[in-house]
Scaffold this active site. Structure first.
Site, PDB file in Angstrom:
ATOM      1  N   CYS A   1       0.844  -1.351   0.030  1.00 57.09           N
ATOM      2  CA  CYS A   1       0.125  -0.206   0.020  1.00 57.09           C
ATOM      3  C   CYS A   1       0.775   1.273  -0.089  1.00 57.09           C
ATOM      4  O   CYS A   1       0.525   2.050  -0.818  1.00 57.09           O
ATOM      5  CB  CYS A   1      -0.811   0.030   1.153  1.00 57.09           C
ATOM      6  SG  CYS A   1      -0.293  -0.760   2.605  1.00 57.09           S
TER       7      CYS A   1
ATOM      8  N   HIS B   1      -3.030   6.020   4.869  1.00 54.31           N
ATOM      9  CA  HIS B   1      -1.314   6.227   5.070  1.00 54.31           C
ATOM     10  C   HIS B   1      -1.027   7.610   4.551  1.00 54.31           C
ATOM     11  O   HIS B   1      -1.337   8.063   3.563  1.00 54.31           O
ATOM     12  CB  HIS B   1      -0.690   5.247   4.232  1.00 54.31           C
ATOM     13  CG  HIS B   1      -0.801   3.855   4.637  1.00 54.31           C
ATOM     14  ND1 HIS B   1      -1.412   3.388   5.973  1.00 54.31           N
ATOM     15  CD2 HIS B   1      -0.049   2.560   4.345  1.00 54.31           C
ATOM     16  CE1 HIS B   1      -0.931   2.109   6.073  1.00 54.31           C
ATOM     17  NE2 HIS B   1      -0.514   1.661   5.014  1.00 54.31           N
TER      18      HIS B   1
HETATM   19  C1  11C Z   1       1.087  -2.042   6.613  1.00 55.02           C
HETATM   20  N1  11C Z   1       1.768  -1.892   4.371  1.00 55.02           N
HETATM   21  O1  11C Z   1       0.589  -1.041   6.545  1.00 55.02           O
HETATM   22  C2  11C Z   1       1.464  -3.003   5.387  1.00 55.02           C
HETATM   23  C3  11C Z   1       0.367  -3.516   4.902  1.00 55.02           C
HETATM   24  O2  11C Z   1       2.869  -6.393   2.046  1.00 55.02           O
HETATM   25  O3  11C Z   1       0.666  -5.871   1.603  1.00 55.02           O
HETATM   26  C4  11C Z   1       0.437  -4.484   3.761  1.00 55.02           C
HETATM   27  C5  11C Z   1       1.425  -5.443   3.714  1.00 55.02           C
HETATM   28  C6  11C Z   1       1.664  -5.953   2.374  1.00 55.02           C
HETATM   29  O4  11C Z   1       1.083  -2.876   7.607  1.00 55.02           O
END
Ligand code: 11C
Length: 346
Positions: free
Chosen positions: A128, A248
Site C-alpha cells: 500500500c 497512510h
Molecule cells: C502495513 N503496508 O501498513 C502494510 C500492509 O505487504 O501487503 C500491507 C502489507 C503488504 O502494515
C-alpha cells in the site's frame, strides 16, 4: 455475461473492501466465490443484494474461476495461487509472496499497465505505501526525470488488519479511562515484543532485516524500483505506524533531473495525472489529510515545496486510503486493465 471471480481472504480488512469495490465499480461478474480460512468459513456476505456464504479455500475451490483476487496472507498465496493458476485462473495477489519474483509483473495501472502482458498466471499487487508514492512520482519522472527519493511514512493501523484497528480503539478507550493496556498485535504480531499504539508513534512496520531496515521499508525501496523500471534509482524509507485507523500519509523528498524546475510546474503535472488529486493551497490551509482521504479512491498530494538547499530537490505530502488504492482498488483496477487490454476475455 461476465467473469467467475473469486476473493480469497473475503472476511479480512482488504477482502471486505475488494467485495465493496467490485460492487461499486460494477465489475463484470457472472459468479462471485468468496473464500477464507476454515475459521471464517460459513460467514455470510452481501453482494448486490445477494447473500453469499464464505467457503473454506481449497485447491478445488478454483475450478472454473477466471480471476482470483488473493489477500489472505503470504503463506495462503504461496500454497493456493499456483493451484488456482493450474485450474486456469489469473491470480491477482495482494501479498508480498511473489512481488519480487522476476517472472511476476508488479503493477500499478497508472504506472506500468503494459507489464501485465508478461504475466504467467500470477500478477502481484504492490504494498500500500509503495502504490500511493509511485502514482505521485511516475508523472514527475516522465516530465522531469527522477534521481533520488527519501520517504518517511505515517501509516494507519488498518494496514496490519482488523485486529490492529480493534487494538487501537480498545487501547485509546482504556488509557482514557485510566486502565492498563496489554499490547498484543502491534507493531508486528509475529515479533517478540509489542508496544502501545494509542497516543504513540512506532518506528517499526514488519520485521527487521539484516541491513537495519524493516521489511516494510525494503518493500517500498525494492518495489518502487521494479514498478518504475528504475533499478538504479536511489530510494530510502523510514516507515512509522501512527494511531490512525485508515489512510497512510507520506513525506516524500525527491530530486528531479531537470534544472530550474519550480513548484508550479510540479503542481501542473500532478493536477493532470491519472489517479492523483492535487490538494495544495497553503494560503487556504488546503493539504491532504487521512481523514478526508479515507473512503476515497484518489492519491492526494499537497505541501509541494522546493528544498531550500538542493536546486533539484522537492518535498511533498502524499495521502491515500491504504485499503482502497493501497490494496483493494488497485487489485480491481489490475483486473479491469486485463480486460481493457484484452489479456483476459470471455
Ligand atoms: C502495513 N503496508 O501498513 C502494510 C500492509 O505487504 O501487503 C500491507 C502489507 C503488504 O502494515
Amino acid at each position: 455475461s461476465g467473469f467467475h471471480v473469486a476473493v480469497v481472504g473475503a472476511t479480512g480488512a482488504v477482502g471486505t473492501q475488494m467485495i465493496k469495490v467490485l460492487e461499486a465499480r460494477n465489475f463484470p461478474i457472472e459468479k462471485l466465490t468468496l473464500l477464507s480460512s476454515s475459521r471464517s468459513a460459513g460467514k455470510k456476505i452481501q453482494y448486490k443484494g445477494e447473500t453469499i456464504v464464505v467457503e473454506e479455500a481449497k485447491p478445488e475451490s478454483f475450478e472454473g474461476v477466471d480471476i482470483a483476487l488473493f489477500s489472505a496472507g503470504g503463506s495462503i498465496s504461496k500454497q493456493l495461487a499456483p493451484e488456482a493458476v493450474k485450474r486456469g485462473a489469473i491470480v491477482i495477489d495482494n501479498t508480498s509472496a511473489y512481488r519480487m519474483d522476476p517472472e511476476v509483473p508488479l503493477v500499478v495501472p497508472e504506472v506500468n499497465a503494459e507489464d501485465l502482458n508478461n504475466h504467467k498466471g500470477i500478477i502481484a499487487n504492490p504494498n500500500c505505501s509503495t502504490i500511493q508514492m509511485v502514482v505521485a512520482l511516475e508523472p514527475i519522472r516522465q516530465k522531469l526525470g527522477l534521481n533520488r527519493v527519501i520517504v518517511s511514512t505515517y501509516q494507519a493501523v488498518s494496514g496490519a488488519g482488523f485486529q490492529a484497528v480493534e487494538e487501537l480503539n480498545r487501547q485509546t478507550k482504556d488509557i482514557l479511562e485510566g486502565k492498563e493496556v496489554k499490547p498484543e498485535i502491534l507493531p508486528v504480531k509475529a515479533d517478540k515484543k509489542h508496544y502501545q499504539i494509542a497516543f504513540n508513534a512506532i518506528p517499526q512496520i514488519d520485521l527487521f532485516q539484516d541491513n537495519g531496515f524493516t521489511f516494510e521499508e525494503m518493500k517500498m525501496i525494492n518495489e518502487t524500483k521494479k514498478i518504475m523500471h528504475l533499478p538504479e534509482l536511489k530510494v530510502s524509507a523510514t516507515c512509522v505506524r501512527i494511531p490512525v485507523a485508515t489512510g497512510h500519509s507520506e513525506s516524500v523528498y525527491f530530486e528531479v533531473e531537470k534544472e530550474n524546475v519550480d513548484v508550479a510546474e510540479i503542481q501542473n503535472i500532478l493536477a493532470s495525472s491519472p489517479g492523483v488529486v492535487l490538494e495544495d493551497n497553503p494560503n487556504e490551509q488546503i493539504y491532504p489529510l487521512a481523514t478526508t482521504a479515507a473512503g476515497k479512491e484518489g492519491v492526494f498530494v499537497g505541501r509541494i515545496r522546493k528544498d531550500l538547499d538542493e536546486d533539484k530537490g522537492f518535498h511533498m505530502w502524499v495521502v491515500s486510503d491504504n485499503l482502497l488504492k493501497g490494496a483493494a482498488l488497485n487489485s480491481v483496477q489490475i483486473a479491469e486493465s486485463l480486460i481493457e487490454q484484452r489479456i483476459v476475455s470471455k
